[in-house]
Design a protein around this motif. Structure first.
Motif, PDB file in Angstrom:
ATOM      1  N   MET A  47     -64.567 -59.686 -20.231  1.00 38.50           N
ATOM      2  CA  MET A  47     -65.285 -59.001 -21.453  1.00 38.50           C
ATOM      3  C   MET A  47     -65.835 -57.555 -20.512  1.00 38.50           C
ATOM      4  SD  MET A  47     -68.063 -60.231 -23.694  1.00 38.50           S
ATOM      5  CE  MET A  47     -69.780 -59.445 -23.357  1.00 38.50           C
ATOM      6  N   GLN A  48     -65.532 -56.571 -21.156  1.00 35.93           N
ATOM      7  CA  GLN A  48     -65.760 -55.076 -20.877  1.00 35.93           C
ATOM      8  C   GLN A  48     -67.178 -54.790 -21.291  1.00 35.93           C
ATOM      9  OE1 GLN A  48     -63.458 -52.098 -22.140  1.00 35.93           O
ATOM     10  NE2 GLN A  48     -63.713 -50.687 -20.582  1.00 35.93           N
ATOM     11  N   GLU A  49     -67.921 -54.238 -19.989  1.00 36.97           N
ATOM     12  CA  GLU A  49     -69.308 -54.004 -20.346  1.00 36.97           C
ATOM     13  C   GLU A  49     -69.695 -52.908 -21.274  1.00 36.97           C
ATOM     14  OE1 GLU A  49     -73.249 -53.344 -17.523  1.00 36.97           O
ATOM     15  OE2 GLU A  49     -71.294 -53.350 -16.830  1.00 36.97           O
ATOM     16  N   SER A  50     -70.575 -52.828 -22.458  1.00 41.29           N
ATOM     17  CA  SER A  50     -70.973 -51.978 -23.127  1.00 41.29           C
ATOM     18  C   SER A  50     -71.402 -50.694 -22.600  1.00 41.29           C
ATOM     19  CB  SER A  50     -71.713 -52.434 -24.509  1.00 41.29           C
ATOM     20  OG  SER A  50     -72.744 -52.962 -24.072  1.00 41.29           O
ATOM     21  N   LYS A  51     -71.144 -49.556 -23.295  1.00 45.72           N
ATOM     22  CA  LYS A  51     -71.740 -48.274 -22.517  1.00 45.72           C
ATOM     23  C   LYS A  51     -73.089 -47.830 -23.412  1.00 45.72           C
ATOM     24  CE  LYS A  51     -68.065 -46.313 -20.293  1.00 45.72           C
ATOM     25  NZ  LYS A  51     -67.769 -45.214 -19.336  1.00 45.72           N
ATOM     26  N   LYS A  52     -74.220 -47.376 -23.095  1.00 43.75           N
ATOM     27  CA  LYS A  52     -75.188 -47.012 -23.852  1.00 43.75           C
ATOM     28  C   LYS A  52     -75.281 -45.511 -23.405  1.00 43.75           C
ATOM     29  CE  LYS A  52     -77.260 -51.574 -22.265  1.00 43.75           C
ATOM     30  NZ  LYS A  52     -77.951 -52.032 -21.460  1.00 43.75           N
ATOM     31  N   THR A  53     -76.158 -44.727 -24.105  1.00 44.35           N
ATOM     32  CA  THR A  53     -76.400 -43.331 -24.144  1.00 44.35           C
ATOM     33  C   THR A  53     -77.398 -43.208 -23.523  1.00 44.35           C
ATOM     34  OG1 THR A  53     -75.672 -42.909 -26.374  1.00 44.35           O
ATOM     35  CG2 THR A  53     -76.945 -41.429 -25.364  1.00 44.35           C
ATOM     36  N   TYR A  54     -77.422 -42.161 -22.394  1.00 42.59           N
ATOM     37  CA  TYR A  54     -78.528 -41.660 -21.592  1.00 42.59           C
ATOM     38  C   TYR A  54     -78.557 -40.431 -21.461  1.00 42.59           C
ATOM     39  CZ  TYR A  54     -78.070 -46.587 -19.855  1.00 42.59           C
ATOM     40  OH  TYR A  54     -78.226 -48.068 -19.467  1.00 42.59           O
ATOM     41  N   TYR A  55     -79.769 -39.849 -21.035  1.00 47.34           N
ATOM     42  CA  TYR A  55     -79.945 -38.470 -20.936  1.00 47.34           C
ATOM     43  C   TYR A  55     -80.575 -38.376 -19.567  1.00 47.34           C
ATOM     44  CZ  TYR A  55     -79.806 -39.167 -25.977  1.00 47.34           C
ATOM     45  OH  TYR A  55     -79.394 -39.346 -27.208  1.00 47.34           O
ATOM     46  N   ILE A  56     -80.164 -37.050 -18.765  1.00 48.29           N
ATOM     47  CA  ILE A  56     -80.063 -37.031 -17.571  1.00 48.29           C
ATOM     48  C   ILE A  56     -81.073 -35.870 -17.248  1.00 48.29           C
ATOM     49  CG2 ILE A  56     -79.087 -36.797 -15.161  1.00 48.29           C
ATOM     50  CD1 ILE A  56     -78.301 -39.473 -16.639  1.00 48.29           C
ATOM     51  N   ASP A  57     -81.950 -35.642 -16.376  1.00 54.14           N
ATOM     52  CA  ASP A  57     -82.759 -34.511 -16.147  1.00 54.14           C
ATOM     53  C   ASP A  57     -82.410 -34.348 -14.760  1.00 54.14           C
ATOM     54  OD1 ASP A  57     -84.240 -32.530 -15.404  1.00 54.14           O
ATOM     55  OD2 ASP A  57     -86.107 -33.484 -15.762  1.00 54.14           O
ATOM     56  N   LEU A  58     -81.456 -33.544 -14.429  1.00 53.44           N
ATOM     57  CA  LEU A  58     -80.991 -33.342 -13.017  1.00 53.44           C
ATOM     58  C   LEU A  58     -82.042 -32.774 -12.045  1.00 53.44           C
ATOM     59  CD1 LEU A  58     -77.964 -33.381 -11.858  1.00 53.44           C
ATOM     60  CD2 LEU A  58     -77.790 -31.200 -11.971  1.00 53.44           C
ATOM     61  N   SER A  59     -82.802 -32.155 -12.349  1.00 53.18           N
ATOM     62  CA  SER A  59     -83.960 -31.503 -11.527  1.00 53.18           C
ATOM     63  C   SER A  59     -84.976 -32.627 -10.946  1.00 53.18           C
ATOM     64  CB  SER A  59     -84.642 -30.258 -11.952  1.00 53.18           C
ATOM     65  OG  SER A  59     -85.476 -30.897 -13.041  1.00 53.18           O
ATOM     66  N   SER A  60     -85.367 -33.513 -11.910  1.00 49.30           N
ATOM     67  CA  SER A  60     -86.143 -34.719 -11.386  1.00 49.30           C
ATOM     68  C   SER A  60     -85.319 -35.728 -11.191  1.00 49.30           C
ATOM     69  CB  SER A  60     -87.053 -35.070 -12.646  1.00 49.30           C
ATOM     70  OG  SER A  60     -86.580 -35.572 -13.743  1.00 49.30           O
ATOM     71  N   GLY A  61     -84.090 -36.047 -11.486  1.00 46.79           N
ATOM     72  CA  GLY A  61     -83.274 -37.348 -11.311  1.00 46.79           C
ATOM     73  C   GLY A  61     -83.738 -38.347 -12.291  1.00 46.79           C
TER      74      GLY A  61
END
Length: 106
Positions: free
Chosen positions: A1-15
C-alpha cells in the motif's frame, strides 16, 4: 500500500515545516509522505548544525570560504533541500526554484 501524501508549508529561512497554512510565513507548498518529510527535516537539521559550525569557524580570519569543507557541506545541504522542495513542490514552487537557476536542468 502506497503511503498517502499530505500538504505541507515550508519556511526555508527557519527550516519550519507545517501543515497549517496560517501557522507562520512560508515560502513553498509541497505534497509529501511522512517518510519524505522525515528526510526533509533531517536535511534541515543537518544544514542548521553546519551553519552553527560555519558561524563559529568564521571567526578564524585565515580560513577562506572557497577552501572550507564545512561551507561546501552546507551549500550541498541547501542544494539538496531545494531539490527535495522542487520534486515535492506545487507548480509555483517549481517555477520559483527554476527561476533561481540553482538546480541542474531537469
Amino acid at each position: 500500500m502506497q503511503e498517502s501524501k499530505k500538504t505541507y508549508y515550508i519556511d526555508l529561512s527557519s527550516g519550519e515545516i507545517s501543515q497549517s497554512v496560517s501557522a507562520s510565513t512560508w515560502n513553498f507548498k509541497i505534497e509529501a509522505t511522512d517518510e519524505e518529510i522525515t528526510q526533509l527535516r533531517e536535511e534541515f537539521n543537518y544544514n542548521y548544525h553546519m551553519g552553527i559550525q560555519n558561524f563559529l569557524r568564521a571567526h578564524i580570519p585565515f580560513d577562506e570560504y572557497h577552501n572550507d569543507k564545512e561551507n561546501h557541506a552546507q551549500d550541498g545541504s541547501l542544494l539538496r533541500i531545494y531539490e527535495m522542495i522542487y520534486q515535492l513542490g506545487d507548480t509555483e514552487a517549481k517555477k520559483h526554484i527554476e527561476s533561481m537557476g540553482i538546480l541542474p536542468k531537469q
